[in-house]
Design a protein around this motif. Sequence first.
Motif, PDB file in Angstrom:
ATOM      1  N   ASN A 170       0.809  -1.219   0.000  1.00  0.00           N
ATOM      2  CA  ASN A 170       0.000   0.000   0.000  1.00  0.00           C
ATOM      3  C   ASN A 170       0.844   1.273   0.000  1.00  0.00           C
ATOM      4  N   LEU A 171       2.150   1.147  -0.277  1.00  0.00           N
ATOM      5  CA  LEU A 171       3.026   2.312  -0.322  1.00  0.00           C
ATOM      6  C   LEU A 171       3.350   2.662  -1.771  1.00  0.00           C
ATOM      7  N   PRO A 172       3.616   3.946  -2.041  1.00  0.00           N
ATOM      8  CA  PRO A 172       3.996   4.333  -3.408  1.00  0.00           C
ATOM      9  C   PRO A 172       5.299   3.657  -3.827  1.00  0.00           C
ATOM     10  N   GLU A 173       5.412   3.391  -5.114  1.00  0.00           N
ATOM     11  CA  GLU A 173       6.648   2.840  -5.674  1.00  0.00           C
ATOM     12  C   GLU A 173       7.426   4.000  -6.298  1.00  0.00           C
ATOM     13  N   ILE A 174       8.374   4.540  -5.538  1.00  0.00           N
ATOM     14  CA  ILE A 174       9.137   5.701  -5.987  1.00  0.00           C
ATOM     15  C   ILE A 174      10.307   5.249  -6.863  1.00  0.00           C
ATOM     16  N   MET A 175      10.484   5.928  -7.992  1.00  0.00           N
ATOM     17  CA  MET A 175      11.593   5.604  -8.892  1.00  0.00           C
ATOM     18  C   MET A 175      12.782   6.506  -8.598  1.00  0.00           C
ATOM     19  N   VAL A 176      13.970   5.917  -8.525  1.00  0.00           N
ATOM     20  CA  VAL A 176      15.211   6.663  -8.316  1.00  0.00           C
ATOM     21  C   VAL A 176      16.176   6.303  -9.441  1.00  0.00           C
ATOM     22  N   ARG A 185      10.952   0.725   2.349  1.00  0.00           N
ATOM     23  CA  ARG A 185      10.555   2.107   2.106  1.00  0.00           C
ATOM     24  C   ARG A 185       9.983   2.716   3.379  1.00  0.00           C
ATOM     25  N   ASP A 186      10.058   4.044   3.450  1.00  0.00           N
ATOM     26  CA  ASP A 186       9.461   4.716   4.597  1.00  0.00           C
ATOM     27  C   ASP A 186       7.968   4.937   4.336  1.00  0.00           C
ATOM     28  N   LYS A 187       7.303   5.662   5.224  1.00  0.00           N
ATOM     29  CA  LYS A 187       5.857   5.833   5.121  1.00  0.00           C
ATOM     30  C   LYS A 187       5.434   6.594   3.870  1.00  0.00           C
ATOM     31  N   LYS A 188       6.367   7.359   3.295  1.00  0.00           N
ATOM     32  CA  LYS A 188       6.065   8.109   2.078  1.00  0.00           C
ATOM     33  C   LYS A 188       6.428   7.326   0.817  1.00  0.00           C
ATOM     34  N   GLY A 189       6.969   6.133   1.010  1.00  0.00           N
ATOM     35  CA  GLY A 189       7.347   5.320  -0.132  1.00  0.00           C
ATOM     36  C   GLY A 189       8.780   5.518  -0.586  1.00  0.00           C
ATOM     37  N   MET A 190       9.513   6.426   0.085  1.00  0.00           N
ATOM     38  CA  MET A 190      10.908   6.650  -0.290  1.00  0.00           C
ATOM     39  C   MET A 190      11.762   5.489   0.214  1.00  0.00           C
TER      40      MET A 190
END
Length: 230
Positions: A170-176, A185-190
């Motif tokens: 349920n967390l965003p999938e952040i692209m780096v 990932r942290d609560k923000k998806g980072m």
Amino acid sequence: MAEIKTSDAKLFLIKLQQDGRGSSTVKTIRGVLRPAFQMAVDDDVLVKNPFGFELAGVIVNTEHTRQAVTRAQMNSFLKFVRYDNVYHKYYDVFYLLFHTGLRISEFCGLTLKDIDLENRIINIDHQLQRTSKMEYIIESTKTNAGTRKIPMTEDVYQTFKRILENRPTNLPEIMVCGYVGFLFRDKKGMPEVAMHWEHRFNHAVKRYNDIFKVQIPNITPHGRVIIRTS
């Protein structure tokens, strides 16, 4: 080239470290530049080598002496973590850091694609860093030898399997830098970075040493966790 002064060279190296490069990386870069500029001096293109200064007084030494733990100390510490009410949730990661030889930045950079459960292989070809400006970046491994495929033992396989099964959906999938699907990932998806795990590791070691009379060294996953076999 002729316009580069010693002060420019120093500022360049300082900026590299401020941008997140370790002192060993800065030393390597300076080790390439100094002989190149010295050739220009020898050929009378330059009067003075702008990189001919002592590096110790310019950048901060971020290298740490590696402390080794015995296998008995490792087993005792992991047993404590596994059954501790606070730190048990970090057991799987601590176990992997001890048993795979991964650098913490390599571990933080792992994505779903890097974990091949079918063939039981860990693919290592990059690492995750966060700069002093809080920017997330992907870098190649420190050396060519750092790019490798690590076979999983049965225990490591089962540990990665648990991590993937329990990975939040349920967390965003952040692209780096083109990479996505980071394991933690942290609560923000980072994606979580080395600092997160260093703090957790240090707190767990302190808690262990507060409880047990037989102390363990202040081990840290800054680089690799070293196991002493003697």
